[in-house]
Design a protein around this motif. Structure first.
Motif, mmCIF file in Angstrom:
data_model
loop_
_atom_site.group_PDB
_atom_site.id
_atom_site.type_symbol
_atom_site.label_atom_id
_atom_site.label_comp_id
_atom_site.label_asym_id
_atom_site.label_seq_id
_atom_site.Cartn_x
_atom_site.Cartn_y
_atom_site.Cartn_z
ATOM 1 N N THR A 106 0.825 -1.210 0.000
ATOM 2 C CA THR A 106 0.000 0.000 0.000
ATOM 3 C C THR A 106 0.859 1.261 0.000
ATOM 4 N N ALA A 122 3.999 7.995 1.988
ATOM 5 C CA ALA A 122 3.808 8.015 0.534
ATOM 6 C C ALA A 122 3.592 9.442 0.034
ATOM 7 N N SER A 123 2.886 10.239 0.813
ATOM 8 C CA SER A 123 2.641 11.626 0.428
ATOM 9 C C SER A 123 3.928 12.431 0.404
ATOM 10 N N GLY A 173 0.526 4.237 -2.962
ATOM 11 C CA GLY A 173 0.488 5.675 -2.712
ATOM 12 C C GLY A 173 1.625 6.420 -3.388
ATOM 13 N N ALA A 221 -1.813 15.558 -1.160
ATOM 14 C CA ALA A 221 -1.353 14.171 -1.241
ATOM 15 C C ALA A 221 -1.768 13.389 0.006
ATOM 16 N N THR A 245 -6.300 8.355 -6.152
ATOM 17 C CA THR A 245 -5.265 9.227 -5.577
ATOM 18 C C THR A 245 -4.741 10.197 -6.622
ATOM 19 N N LYS A 278 1.698 4.939 6.498
ATOM 20 C CA LYS A 278 2.126 4.716 5.115
ATOM 21 C C LYS A 278 1.588 5.801 4.187
ATOM 22 N N ALA A 279 0.370 6.275 4.436
ATOM 23 C CA ALA A 279 -0.195 7.357 3.614
ATOM 24 C C ALA A 279 0.617 8.634 3.781
ATOM 25 N N ASN A 328 -4.092 10.201 -0.316
ATOM 26 C CA ASN A 328 -3.567 8.911 0.135
ATOM 27 C C ASN A 328 -4.353 8.332 1.306
ATOM 28 N N ALA A 341 -7.467 6.924 -0.278
ATOM 29 C CA ALA A 341 -7.138 5.692 -1.003
ATOM 30 C C ALA A 341 -6.866 4.535 -0.046
ATOM 31 N N MET A 342 -6.206 4.820 1.066
ATOM 32 C CA MET A 342 -5.919 3.771 2.051
ATOM 33 C C MET A 342 -7.224 3.189 2.595
ATOM 34 N N THR A 363 0.981 9.126 -6.370
ATOM 35 C CA THR A 363 1.395 10.491 -6.064
ATOM 36 C C THR A 363 2.429 10.982 -7.078
#
Length: 189
Positions: free
Chosen positions: A39, A163-164, A43, A114, A100, A159-160, A118, A121-122, A47
């Motif tokens: 995941t 990832a952002s 992201g 972001a 995303t 994680k979001a 994210n 999306a998560m 992104t």
């Protein structure tokens, strides 16, 4: 020039599918559904690449696993994984990457946007994954959420955020290097 851009973006989509496969092997085993780096990769991909190429990368990833390559968590592959208890999460990667990227394209590729994209999306991944887990594993809704949703919320938020931050940073550098256009969308194929 158009062919060169198309080839470049095809290669980039393949690279992000490979990154997803690599991060899938970084995991914490749990009953039924492991915590993995997949995941985070979704992201990052969305992104950086946006909706179209982010989704294409996740389609490539799912297709590689569907034909049996060991790209999913625990080095698994095959249709059995996609249609098994954890397959809903993998199918959701495609939708999550698209959503995303779309949110970022409609707003801007900023850190705040972001994070919003994210996090949404998560939650989408967790919901779709939990639904398939419930029906395939024949669980009650309470058990499906206990095994497939709740254990992943805090880690998913982390994680979001990661990832952002990484995604926006890498995207800016790719734009500076002229590997992606500075417009909302990456180079059109």
């Amino acid at each position: 020039m158009r062919q060169a851009n198309k080839l470049r973006m095809t290669i980039v989509c393949g690279i992000f599918a490979a990154v997803t496969a690599i991060l899938a092997q970084v995991e914490i085993p749990l009953p039924l559904v492991p915590i993995s780096g997949q995941t985070l990769a979704v992201g990052l991909t969305a992104t950086i690449l946006g909706s179209r190429y982010g989704a294409i990368s996740m389609i490539c990833y799912a297709a590689l696993g569907a034909i049996g390559l060991p790209v999913f968590a625990q080095a698994k592959g095959g249709l059995g994984v996609l249609f098994g208890p954890t397959g809903g999460y993998i199918f959701a990667f495609i939708a999550a990457a698209y959503v995303t990227g779309l949110i970022l394209e409609k707003t801007s590729f900023s850190f705040v946007n972001a994070i919003i994209a994210n996090l949404f999306a998560m939650m989408l991944i967790l919901c779709i994954g939990t639904i398939q887990l419930k029906f395939v594993a024949e669980l009650t809704w309470n058990d499906a959420f206990a095994f497939g949703f709740y254990p992943f919320v805090v880690v998913g938020i982390i994680k979001a955020l990661l990832a952002s931050w990484l995604g926006v940073t890498v995207r800016r550098r790719l734009v500076q290097a002229r590997l992606l256009h500075s417009s909302q969308q990456p180079v059109k194929a």
